[in-house]
Design an enzyme around this catalytic site. Structure first.
Site, PDB file in Angstrom:
ATOM      1  N   ASP A 114       0.844  -1.054  -0.075  1.00  0.00           N
ATOM      2  CA  ASP A 114      -0.022  -0.030   0.012  1.00  0.00           C
ATOM      3  C   ASP A 114       0.861   1.208   0.005  1.00  0.00           C
ATOM      4  O   ASP A 114       1.945   1.214   0.699  1.00  0.00           O
ATOM      5  CB  ASP A 114      -1.028   0.061   1.248  1.00  0.00           C
ATOM      6  N   ASN A 167     -11.139  -2.274  -5.400  1.00  0.00           N
ATOM      7  CA  ASN A 167     -10.237  -1.247  -6.382  1.00  0.00           C
ATOM      8  C   ASN A 167     -10.968  -0.842  -7.696  1.00  0.00           C
ATOM      9  O   ASN A 167     -10.351   0.099  -8.340  1.00  0.00           O
ATOM     10  CB  ASN A 167      -8.972  -1.851  -6.624  1.00  0.00           C
TER      11      ASN A 167
HETATM   12  C1  IPE Z   1      -5.502  -2.561  -0.179  1.00  0.00           C
HETATM   13  O1  IPE Z   1      -5.357  -1.531  -0.404  1.00  0.00           O
HETATM   14  C2  IPE Z   1      -5.662  -3.550  -1.751  1.00  0.00           C
HETATM   15  C3  IPE Z   1      -4.335  -3.486  -2.339  1.00  0.00           C
HETATM   16  C4  IPE Z   1      -3.160  -3.359  -1.701  1.00  0.00           C
HETATM   17  C5  IPE Z   1      -4.493  -4.062  -3.524  1.00  0.00           C
HETATM   18  P1  IPE Z   1      -6.373  -0.294  -0.723  1.00  0.00           P
HETATM   19  O2  IPE Z   1      -5.370   1.172  -0.761  1.00  0.00           O
HETATM   20  O3  IPE Z   1      -7.312  -0.289  -1.784  1.00  0.00           O
HETATM   21  O4  IPE Z   1      -7.146  -0.332   0.793  1.00  0.00           O
HETATM   22  P2  IPE Z   1      -7.842   0.496   1.460  1.00  0.00           P
HETATM   23  O5  IPE Z   1      -8.755   1.140   0.714  1.00  0.00           O
HETATM   24  O6  IPE Z   1      -6.930   1.868   1.947  1.00  0.00           O
HETATM   25  O7  IPE Z   1      -8.215   0.270   2.720  1.00  0.00           O
HETATM   26  C1  IPE Z   2      -1.566   0.274  -3.215  1.00  0.00           C
HETATM   27  O1  IPE Z   2      -1.370   1.824  -3.286  1.00  0.00           O
HETATM   28  C2  IPE Z   2      -1.653  -0.434  -4.763  1.00  0.00           C
HETATM   29  C3  IPE Z   2      -2.922  -0.509  -5.005  1.00  0.00           C
HETATM   30  C4  IPE Z   2      -4.243  -0.701  -4.367  1.00  0.00           C
HETATM   31  C5  IPE Z   2      -3.288  -1.190  -6.382  1.00  0.00           C
HETATM   32  P1  IPE Z   2      -2.466   2.699  -3.405  1.00  0.00           P
HETATM   33  O2  IPE Z   2      -2.948   2.988  -4.877  1.00  0.00           O
HETATM   34  O3  IPE Z   2      -3.805   2.232  -2.567  1.00  0.00           O
HETATM   35  O4  IPE Z   2      -1.757   4.023  -2.592  1.00  0.00           O
HETATM   36  P2  IPE Z   2      -2.504   5.000  -1.735  1.00  0.00           P
HETATM   37  O5  IPE Z   2      -3.003   4.042  -0.515  1.00  0.00           O
HETATM   38  O6  IPE Z   2      -3.634   5.752  -2.460  1.00  0.00           O
HETATM   39  O7  IPE Z   2      -1.196   6.008  -1.239  1.00  0.00           O
HETATM   40 MG    MG Z   3      -4.009   2.393  -0.490  1.00  0.00          MG
END
Ligand code: IPE
Ligand code: IPE
Ligand code: MG
Length: 248
Positions: free
Chosen positions: A21, A69
């Site tokens: 993340d 997502n």
């Molecule tokens: C969790 O991250 C999913 C992945 C790492 C693929 P998110 O960024 O989507 O999670 P939330 O929405 O902050 O809980």
């Molecule tokens: C994790 O990084 C990757 C995916 C969920 C695909 P994020 O895209 O959630 O990054 P933040 O949490 O917005 O910084």
């Molecule tokens: Mg995230």
């Protein structure tokens, strides 16, 4: 000096799962588009996989795209799918040569066709490898997986293939996407970016998993950070409901 030398190689988790993340926030800090963060995040995947192999980890599960997502802006979703196809196609040869077997525990059938094909072909190509299993959780969520398991269990009962009185912990496990691919429960779960939540990841499998949270954003995650997480894991006493004196 690397913390690698401090690791007890006889007590390395067999399975490490990571909620990767912080790509978006990392990019924003650089004044870049979110997608740039995802691209740089692929580098961290490469390094982490190598570091896991170096320690002898057998399963590395990476949460790459959750069923939630899909609710992101279309441009980001499209960009992520494109990055997935490109990355797999660029890396598959090298992965194959270093003994990596690729798996997906998510719902492949709902991915764009080119992504499905790329993934299927990479899984097929690497199916005889067993140095390490690179398990993608792609279009995955735990509630999707558990709901599907319940549907299949209900169907098997209805078809007289399963006796309700025979349903126990092990039977339920066997209906999970992980068990179907022979993947054991993770001993260690890492989440980057300073968030303290599970976000619908491996809820059934993490019943006794050790958690390691770090503020590092995924594109900044390096092999040393993985080694530190394993050292942290090795400092824990895993009691599984027992008391210390019983563990000897
Ligand atoms: C969790 O991250 C999913 C992945 C790492 C693929 P998110 O960024 O989507 O999670 P939330 O929405 O902050 O809980
Ligand atoms: C994790 O990084 C990757 C995916 C969920 C695909 P994020 O895209 O959630 O990054 P933040 O949490 O917005 O910084
Ligand atoms: Mg995230």
């Amino acid at each position: 000096m690397s913390v690698f030398s401090d690791i007890d190689l006889t007590n390395v988790p067999k399975h490490i799962a990571i909620i990767m993340d912080g790509n978006g926030r990392w990019a924003k800090k650089q004044g870049q588009m979110r997608l740039h963060g995802h691209s740089v995040g692929v580098e961290s995947v490469r390094g982490t996989l190598k570091a896991a192999q170096k320690m002898g980890v057998k399963y590395l599960t990476l949460y790459a795209f959750s069923t939630e997502n899909w609710n992101r802006p279309k441009e980001e979703v499209d960009g992520l799918m494109k990055l997935l196809v490109q990355s797999i196609s660029n890396e598959v040869e090298e992965l194959n040569e270093s003994g990596v077997r690729m798996l997906n525990i998510g719902d492949n059938s709902q991915l764009p066709v080119d992504a499905q094909e790329e993934l299927e072909s990479a899984m097929k190509r690497t199916e005889h490898n067993d140095n390490i299993h690179l398990v993608l959780a792609l279009n995955y969520s735990s509630r999707w997986e558990i709901t599907r398991a319940m549907t299949e269990i209900a169907q098997d009962v209805k078809d007289n293939k399963l006796d309700p009185s025979a349903i126990n912990d092990e039977v339920v496990s066997s209906y999970m996407a992980t068990a179907k691919s022979g993947i054991p429960d993770p001993e260690l779960l890492i989440r980057t970016s300073g968030e303290y939540r599970i976000s619908n990841f491996l809820l059934w499998q993490i019943a006794y998993t050790e958690f390691h949270f770090t503020d590092i954003l995924w594109p900044d995650f390096r092999d040393e950070d993985l080694f530190k997480a394993v050292l942290d894991y090795q400092s824990r006493e895993r009691r599984f409901g027992q008391i210390t004196e019983q563990l000897k």
